[in-house]
Design a protein around this motif. Structure first.
Motif, PDB file in Angstrom:
ATOM      1  N   TRP A 157       0.831  -1.206   0.000  1.00 41.83           N
ATOM      2  CA  TRP A 157       0.000   0.000   0.000  1.00 41.83           C
ATOM      3  C   TRP A 157       0.868   1.259   0.000  1.00 41.83           C
ATOM      4  O   TRP A 157       0.598   2.204  -0.757  1.00 41.83           O
ATOM      5  CB  TRP A 157      -0.926   0.025   1.226  1.00 41.83           C
ATOM      6  N   LEU A 158       1.908   1.284   0.837  1.00 44.77           N
ATOM      7  CA  LEU A 158       2.739   2.478   0.909  1.00 44.77           C
ATOM      8  C   LEU A 158       3.428   2.748  -0.424  1.00 44.77           C
ATOM      9  O   LEU A 158       3.563   3.898  -0.840  1.00 44.77           O
ATOM     10  CB  LEU A 158       3.762   2.341   2.042  1.00 44.77           C
ATOM     11  N   LEU A 159       3.842   1.706  -1.114  1.00 46.41           N
ATOM     12  CA  LEU A 159       4.427   1.902  -2.434  1.00 46.41           C
ATOM     13  C   LEU A 159       3.394   2.454  -3.411  1.00 46.41           C
ATOM     14  O   LEU A 159       3.733   3.273  -4.285  1.00 46.41           O
ATOM     15  CB  LEU A 159       4.997   0.583  -2.955  1.00 46.41           C
ATOM     16  N   GLU A 160       2.154   2.034  -3.265  1.00 45.94           N
ATOM     17  CA  GLU A 160       1.089   2.616  -4.089  1.00 45.94           C
ATOM     18  C   GLU A 160       0.886   4.093  -3.749  1.00 45.94           C
ATOM     19  O   GLU A 160       0.705   4.930  -4.637  1.00 45.94           O
ATOM     20  CB  GLU A 160      -0.221   1.848  -3.867  1.00 45.94           C
ATOM     21  N   ALA A 161       0.903   4.401  -2.454  1.00 50.50           N
ATOM     22  CA  ALA A 161       0.720   5.791  -2.033  1.00 50.50           C
ATOM     23  C   ALA A 161       1.823   6.695  -2.580  1.00 50.50           C
ATOM     24  O   ALA A 161       1.586   7.872  -2.866  1.00 50.50           O
ATOM     25  CB  ALA A 161       0.667   5.878  -0.506  1.00 50.50           C
ATOM     26  N   GLU A 162       3.031   6.143  -2.731  1.00 53.06           N
ATOM     27  CA  GLU A 162       4.134   6.920  -3.306  1.00 53.06           C
ATOM     28  C   GLU A 162       3.806   7.431  -4.702  1.00 53.06           C
ATOM     29  O   GLU A 162       4.346   8.465  -5.127  1.00 53.06           O
ATOM     30  CB  GLU A 162       5.401   6.065  -3.386  1.00 53.06           C
ATOM     31  N   PRO A 203       3.274  12.810  -2.308  1.00 53.39           N
ATOM     32  CA  PRO A 203       4.727  13.051  -2.231  1.00 53.39           C
ATOM     33  C   PRO A 203       5.350  12.412  -0.992  1.00 53.39           C
ATOM     34  O   PRO A 203       5.815  13.094  -0.076  1.00 53.39           O
ATOM     35  CB  PRO A 203       4.809  14.574  -2.195  1.00 53.39           C
ATOM     36  N   VAL A 204       5.338  11.088  -0.934  1.00 53.07           N
ATOM     37  CA  VAL A 204       5.888  10.353   0.201  1.00 53.07           C
ATOM     38  C   VAL A 204       6.835   9.278  -0.316  1.00 53.07           C
ATOM     39  O   VAL A 204       6.729   8.834  -1.473  1.00 53.07           O
ATOM     40  CB  VAL A 204       4.779   9.709   1.061  1.00 53.07           C
ATOM     41  N   ARG A 205       7.764   8.861   0.530  1.00 53.74           N
ATOM     42  CA  ARG A 205       8.683   7.776   0.205  1.00 53.74           C
ATOM     43  C   ARG A 205       8.907   6.917   1.443  1.00 53.74           C
ATOM     44  O   ARG A 205       9.123   7.436   2.541  1.00 53.74           O
ATOM     45  CB  ARG A 205      10.036   8.317  -0.287  1.00 53.74           C
ATOM     46  N   ALA A 206       8.861   5.617   1.254  1.00 56.23           N
ATOM     47  CA  ALA A 206       9.106   4.690   2.362  1.00 56.23           C
ATOM     48  C   ALA A 206      10.576   4.714   2.758  1.00 56.23           C
ATOM     49  O   ALA A 206      11.463   4.720   1.909  1.00 56.23           O
ATOM     50  CB  ALA A 206       8.701   3.276   1.964  1.00 56.23           C
ATOM     51  N   ALA A 261      -5.236   4.431  -2.307  1.00 52.51           N
ATOM     52  CA  ALA A 261      -4.042   4.401  -1.456  1.00 52.51           C
ATOM     53  C   ALA A 261      -3.729   5.795  -0.934  1.00 52.51           C
ATOM     54  O   ALA A 261      -3.344   5.971   0.225  1.00 52.51           O
ATOM     55  CB  ALA A 261      -2.860   3.845  -2.236  1.00 52.51           C
ATOM     56  N   GLY A 262      -3.898   6.793  -1.787  1.00 49.41           N
ATOM     57  CA  GLY A 262      -3.658   8.164  -1.364  1.00 49.41           C
ATOM     58  C   GLY A 262      -4.643   8.617  -0.304  1.00 49.41           C
ATOM     59  O   GLY A 262      -4.265   9.308   0.658  1.00 49.41           O
ATOM     60  N   ARG A 263      -5.900   8.235  -0.434  1.00 50.42           N
ATOM     61  CA  ARG A 263      -6.897   8.634   0.563  1.00 50.42           C
ATOM     62  C   ARG A 263      -6.609   8.002   1.916  1.00 50.42           C
ATOM     63  O   ARG A 263      -6.802   8.633   2.961  1.00 50.42           O
ATOM     64  CB  ARG A 263      -8.303   8.263   0.080  1.00 50.42           C
TER      65      ARG A 263
END
Length: 212
Positions: free
Chosen positions: A30-35, A39-42, A182-184
């Motif tokens: 999910w976090l990779l999808e949100a990227e 504007p986020v990075r794991a 994922a962003g939401r």
């Protein structure tokens, strides 16, 4: 001359994982999808379910099967720690993806070739697999583990992530949200993290992990 708009660096999101945990795997996807939509990075970091359950908690409270599983759980995270030591922390994301794909998506949990295959797929030397049977990098794992669990507490597991200074357990979700969904979810977590005194939001799990 016209100047371009300033480019902001993506927000770094520390994410503590143990590669054997299926729920952490789904959350990491999910976090990779949100990227892709925020504007986020794991920022991948290590924790150990074996250390949490066998050392920090009362191992006698575990059933025999899970206790045995925890004994084998040291191997993959030790290999991750060895890889980070020799090749830098930037290797953790690709290696986690390689191991997790084989353990969870391909369902090869009993396959002893998972670690060697994952190392090869990541371009790492096969010799790193030897770290699975040593304690050489345990202190590095434990130190990273405490960075999360000294803050979030011992009544949770993995995944743990830190959003804008607040460590949270979760989100536990299946399957991984994709695209704008994922962003939401990310947007909602930032609101939770910013809420002073927020501790818990939970419901009983009624589904098994889905890796699709």
């Amino acid at each position: 001359m016209p100047t371009s708009a300033p480019q902001h660096e993506p927000e770094q999101v520390p994410f503590w994982f143990d590669p054997v945990c299926p729920w952490a795997w789904i959350t990491s996807r999910w976090l990779l999808e949100a990227e892709q939509v925020r504007p986020v990075r794991a920022d991948w970091r290590l924790m150990s379910l074996a250390y949490l359950n066998l050392v920090q908690r009362d191992a006698n409270q575990l059933d025999e099967g899970y206790r045995d599983f925890m004994g084998t759980a040291w191997g993959p995270i030790r290999v991750c720690a060895a890889a980070a030591h020799h090749h830098g922390p930037g290797i953790l994301g690709p290696l986690y993806t390689a191991i997790g794909t084989r353990l969870h998506t391909q369902r090869r949990r009993e396959d002893p070739a998972v670690i060697p295959d994952a190392l090869t797929a990541t371009g790492l030397p096969a010799s790193l697999a030897e770290a699975a049977a040593t304690t050489e990098f345990d202190q590095a794992i434990i130190t990273s583990h405490h960075e999360a669990f000294d803050e979030v507490g011992l009544d949770v597991g993995t995944p743990v992530l830190r959003i804008r200074g607040t460590a949270l357990f979760g989100p536990v979700v299946t399957p991984a949200p994709r695209g704008e969904a994922a962003g939401r979810l990310w947007d909602g977590l930032t609101a939770i993290a910013a809420t002073e005194g927020f501790f818990e939001l939970k419901r009983t799990r009624t589904r098994k992990p889905s890796f699709d």
